[in-house]
Motif scaffolding. Structure first.
Motif, PDB file in Angstrom:
ATOM      1  N   ASP A  57       0.826  -1.188   0.000  1.00  0.00           N
ATOM      2  CA  ASP A  57       0.000   0.000   0.000  1.00  0.00           C
ATOM      3  C   ASP A  57       0.872   1.253   0.000  1.00  0.00           C
ATOM      4  OD1 ASP A  57       0.670   0.656   2.688  1.00  0.00           O
ATOM      5  OD2 ASP A  57      -1.150  -0.245   3.483  1.00  0.00           O
ATOM      6  N   LYS A  58       0.254   2.404  -0.259  1.00  0.00           N
ATOM      7  CA  LYS A  58       0.996   3.657  -0.407  1.00  0.00           C
ATOM      8  C   LYS A  58       1.774   4.024   0.850  1.00  0.00           C
ATOM      9  CE  LYS A  58       0.597   8.330  -2.146  1.00  0.00           C
ATOM     10  NZ  LYS A  58       1.896   8.306  -2.724  1.00  0.00           N
ATOM     11  N   GLU A  59       1.192   3.811   2.015  1.00  0.00           N
ATOM     12  CA  GLU A  59       1.868   4.144   3.268  1.00  0.00           C
ATOM     13  C   GLU A  59       3.165   3.345   3.417  1.00  0.00           C
ATOM     14  OE1 GLU A  59       1.071   3.512   7.972  1.00  0.00           O
ATOM     15  OE2 GLU A  59      -0.600   4.270   6.781  1.00  0.00           O
ATOM     16  N   MET A  60       3.132   2.073   3.126  1.00  0.00           N
ATOM     17  CA  MET A  60       4.325   1.238   3.270  1.00  0.00           C
ATOM     18  C   MET A  60       5.344   1.517   2.170  1.00  0.00           C
ATOM     19  SD  MET A  60       4.061  -0.269   6.074  1.00  0.00           S
ATOM     20  CE  MET A  60       5.358  -1.484   6.043  1.00  0.00           C
ATOM     21  N   SER A  61       4.919   1.927   0.986  1.00  0.00           N
ATOM     22  CA  SER A  61       5.876   2.184  -0.088  1.00  0.00           C
ATOM     23  C   SER A  61       6.714   3.424   0.183  1.00  0.00           C
ATOM     24  CB  SER A  61       5.169   2.293  -1.444  1.00  0.00           C
ATOM     25  OG  SER A  61       4.398   3.469  -1.503  1.00  0.00           O
ATOM     26  N   SER A  62       6.264   4.283   1.109  1.00  0.00           N
ATOM     27  CA  SER A  62       7.042   5.477   1.425  1.00  0.00           C
ATOM     28  C   SER A  62       7.775   5.356   2.766  1.00  0.00           C
ATOM     29  CB  SER A  62       6.135   6.712   1.433  1.00  0.00           C
ATOM     30  OG  SER A  62       5.162   6.584   2.453  1.00  0.00           O
ATOM     31  N   ILE A  63       7.786   4.179   3.360  1.00  0.00           N
ATOM     32  CA  ILE A  63       8.427   3.995   4.663  1.00  0.00           C
ATOM     33  C   ILE A  63       9.948   4.044   4.523  1.00  0.00           C
ATOM     34  CG2 ILE A  63       8.499   1.461   4.590  1.00  0.00           C
ATOM     35  CD1 ILE A  63       7.686   1.573   7.611  1.00  0.00           C
ATOM     36  N   SER A  64      10.599   4.666   5.488  1.00  0.00           N
ATOM     37  CA  SER A  64      12.061   4.741   5.472  1.00  0.00           C
ATOM     38  C   SER A  64      12.658   3.478   6.097  1.00  0.00           C
ATOM     39  CB  SER A  64      12.527   5.961   6.257  1.00  0.00           C
ATOM     40  OG  SER A  64      12.315   5.755   7.647  1.00  0.00           O
ATOM     41  N   TYR A  65      13.932   3.288   5.864  1.00  0.00           N
ATOM     42  CA  TYR A  65      14.657   2.151   6.434  1.00  0.00           C
ATOM     43  C   TYR A  65      14.555   2.159   7.964  1.00  0.00           C
ATOM     44  CZ  TYR A  65      18.772  -0.592   7.807  1.00  0.00           C
ATOM     45  OH  TYR A  65      19.616  -1.493   8.385  1.00  0.00           O
ATOM     46  N   ASP A  66      14.830   3.312   8.576  1.00  0.00           N
ATOM     47  CA  ASP A  66      14.794   3.402  10.035  1.00  0.00           C
ATOM     48  C   ASP A  66      13.396   3.130  10.584  1.00  0.00           C
ATOM     49  OD1 ASP A  66      17.521   3.955  10.268  1.00  0.00           O
ATOM     50  OD2 ASP A  66      17.197   6.104  10.013  1.00  0.00           O
ATOM     51  N   ALA A  67      12.367   3.676   9.919  1.00  0.00           N
ATOM     52  CA  ALA A  67      10.990   3.438  10.362  1.00  0.00           C
ATOM     53  C   ALA A  67      10.620   1.966  10.200  1.00  0.00           C
ATOM     54  CB  ALA A  67      10.020   4.323   9.589  1.00  0.00           C
ATOM     55  N   ALA A  68      11.053   1.352   9.110  1.00  0.00           N
ATOM     56  CA  ALA A  68      10.755  -0.064   8.880  1.00  0.00           C
ATOM     57  C   ALA A  68      11.396  -0.931   9.960  1.00  0.00           C
ATOM     58  CB  ALA A  68      11.234  -0.488   7.496  1.00  0.00           C
ATOM     59  N   THR A  97      13.124  -2.270   2.061  1.00  0.00           N
ATOM     60  CA  THR A  97      13.762  -0.967   1.983  1.00  0.00           C
ATOM     61  C   THR A  97      15.220  -1.118   2.414  1.00  0.00           C
ATOM     62  OG1 THR A  97      13.546   1.372   2.615  1.00  0.00           O
ATOM     63  CG2 THR A  97      13.045  -0.269   4.301  1.00  0.00           C
ATOM     64  N   PHE A  98      16.072  -0.210   1.988  1.00  0.00           N
ATOM     65  CA  PHE A  98      17.514  -0.338   2.195  1.00  0.00           C
ATOM     66  C   PHE A  98      18.094   0.789   3.033  1.00  0.00           C
ATOM     67  CE2 PHE A  98      16.858  -3.295  -1.119  1.00  0.00           C
ATOM     68  CZ  PHE A  98      17.922  -4.167  -1.095  1.00  0.00           C
ATOM     69  N   ASP A  99      19.190   0.470   3.709  1.00  0.00           N
ATOM     70  CA  ASP A  99      19.971   1.444   4.456  1.00  0.00           C
ATOM     71  C   ASP A  99      20.505   2.493   3.475  1.00  0.00           C
ATOM     72  OD1 ASP A  99      22.574   2.563   5.529  1.00  0.00           O
ATOM     73  OD2 ASP A  99      21.989   1.337   7.248  1.00  0.00           O
ATOM     74  N   LYS A 100      20.554   3.753   3.894  1.00  0.00           N
ATOM     75  CA  LYS A 100      20.984   4.836   3.006  1.00  0.00           C
ATOM     76  C   LYS A 100      22.444   4.707   2.574  1.00  0.00           C
ATOM     77  CE  LYS A 100      21.899   7.820   6.904  1.00  0.00           C
ATOM     78  NZ  LYS A 100      21.105   8.412   7.922  1.00  0.00           N
ATOM     79  N   GLN A 101      23.234   3.868   3.235  1.00  0.00           N
ATOM     80  CA  GLN A 101      24.628   3.650   2.837  1.00  0.00           C
ATOM     81  C   GLN A 101      24.760   2.644   1.697  1.00  0.00           C
ATOM     82  OE1 GLN A 101      27.505   3.522   6.310  1.00  0.00           O
ATOM     83  NE2 GLN A 101      25.555   3.006   7.296  1.00  0.00           N
ATOM     84  N   THR A 102      23.681   1.970   1.341  1.00  0.00           N
ATOM     85  CA  THR A 102      23.738   0.920   0.327  1.00  0.00           C
ATOM     86  C   THR A 102      24.197   1.480  -1.014  1.00  0.00           C
ATOM     87  OG1 THR A 102      21.956  -0.269   1.421  1.00  0.00           O
ATOM     88  CG2 THR A 102      22.423  -0.875  -0.857  1.00  0.00           C
ATOM     89  N   ARG A 120      20.606   2.961  -6.614  1.00  0.00           N
ATOM     90  CA  ARG A 120      19.180   2.787  -6.904  1.00  0.00           C
ATOM     91  C   ARG A 120      18.684   1.498  -6.262  1.00  0.00           C
ATOM     92  NH1 ARG A 120      17.637   0.587 -11.881  1.00  0.00           N
ATOM     93  NH2 ARG A 120      15.600  -0.122 -11.339  1.00  0.00           N
ATOM     94  N   PHE A 121      18.086   1.651  -5.070  1.00  0.00           N
ATOM     95  CA  PHE A 121      17.558   0.523  -4.320  1.00  0.00           C
ATOM     96  C   PHE A 121      16.230   0.924  -3.699  1.00  0.00           C
ATOM     97  CE2 PHE A 121      22.052  -0.336  -4.516  1.00  0.00           C
ATOM     98  CZ  PHE A 121      22.087  -1.692  -4.776  1.00  0.00           C
ATOM     99  N   PRO A 122      15.342  -0.042  -3.436  1.00  0.00           N
ATOM    100  CA  PRO A 122      14.055   0.285  -2.816  1.00  0.00           C
ATOM    101  C   PRO A 122      14.215   1.102  -1.530  1.00  0.00           C
ATOM    102  CG  PRO A 122      14.050  -1.989  -3.553  1.00  0.00           C
ATOM    103  CD  PRO A 122      15.461  -1.489  -3.694  1.00  0.00           C
ATOM    104  N   GLY A 123      13.465   2.194  -1.464  1.00  0.00           N
ATOM    105  CA  GLY A 123      13.464   3.028  -0.274  1.00  0.00           C
ATOM    106  C   GLY A 123      14.543   4.097  -0.255  1.00  0.00           C
ATOM    107  N   LEU A 124      15.363   4.187  -1.301  1.00  0.00           N
ATOM    108  CA  LEU A 124      16.416   5.196  -1.364  1.00  0.00           C
ATOM    109  C   LEU A 124      16.128   6.209  -2.465  1.00  0.00           C
ATOM    110  CD1 LEU A 124      19.651   3.048  -1.010  1.00  0.00           C
ATOM    111  CD2 LEU A 124      18.323   4.178   0.767  1.00  0.00           C
ATOM    112  N   PRO A 142      10.641   4.122  -4.446  1.00  0.00           N
ATOM    113  CA  PRO A 142       9.785   3.727  -3.316  1.00  0.00           C
ATOM    114  C   PRO A 142      10.221   2.381  -2.738  1.00  0.00           C
ATOM    115  CG  PRO A 142       8.652   3.330  -5.392  1.00  0.00           C
ATOM    116  CD  PRO A 142       9.949   4.024  -5.729  1.00  0.00           C
ATOM    117  N   ALA A 143       9.829   2.115  -1.511  1.00  0.00           N
ATOM    118  CA  ALA A 143      10.059   0.790  -0.932  1.00  0.00           C
ATOM    119  C   ALA A 143       9.406  -0.237  -1.850  1.00  0.00           C
ATOM    120  CB  ALA A 143       9.470   0.715   0.467  1.00  0.00           C
ATOM    121  N   LEU A 144       9.949  -1.425  -1.897  1.00  0.00           N
ATOM    122  CA  LEU A 144       9.422  -2.492  -2.750  1.00  0.00           C
ATOM    123  C   LEU A 144       8.391  -3.292  -1.964  1.00  0.00           C
ATOM    124  CD1 LEU A 144       9.538  -4.152  -5.376  1.00  0.00           C
ATOM    125  CD2 LEU A 144      11.429  -5.432  -4.362  1.00  0.00           C
TER     126      LEU A 144
END
Length: 114
Positions: free
Chosen positions: A1-12, A48-53, A82-86, A90-92
């Protein structure tokens, strides 16, 4: 869903049912591996991925393979930054309880964080 596709790594990671999967940092050169990821009873999985990925562009890539038909979830491959959540990706959302995670690096790769 839209809410989960915008979730950040830390929030996930703060979610009670979060599953953390790590790779080596830095990742090895000239390697290839596959790993079945399965969360029993899950209706869907959010990735979703860590921002260092980061990987080397195009030579080193990650693919999310469907368990049912061998197709891919999301892009045909993810690489570079280019990874999900970065960035703008959007998160995958995987509408299944499992997928095959496939990684490949060239003999020149393995200098990035992974």
């Amino acid at each position: 869903d839209k809410e989960m596709s915008s979730i950040s790594y830390d929030a996930a990671l703060s979610l009670p049912d979060a599953v953390l999967i790590e790779s080596p940092h830095t990742y090895p050169r000239n390697s290839s591996w596959k790993r079945m990821i399965k969360v029993e009873g899950a209706a869907s999985l959010t990735v979703t991925f860590d921002k260092q990925t980061m990987t080397e562009k195009t030579d080193d890539c990650l693919v999310f393979v469907r368990s049912d038909d061998g197709g891919t979830w999301g892009a045909n491959q993810y690489d570079c930054k280019r990874f999900p959540g970065l960035a703008d990706e959007p998160a995958l959302i995987i509408d299944d309880d499992s997928f095959m995670l496939c990684f490949e690096s060239s003999k020149y790769g393995g200098v990035a964080w992974g």
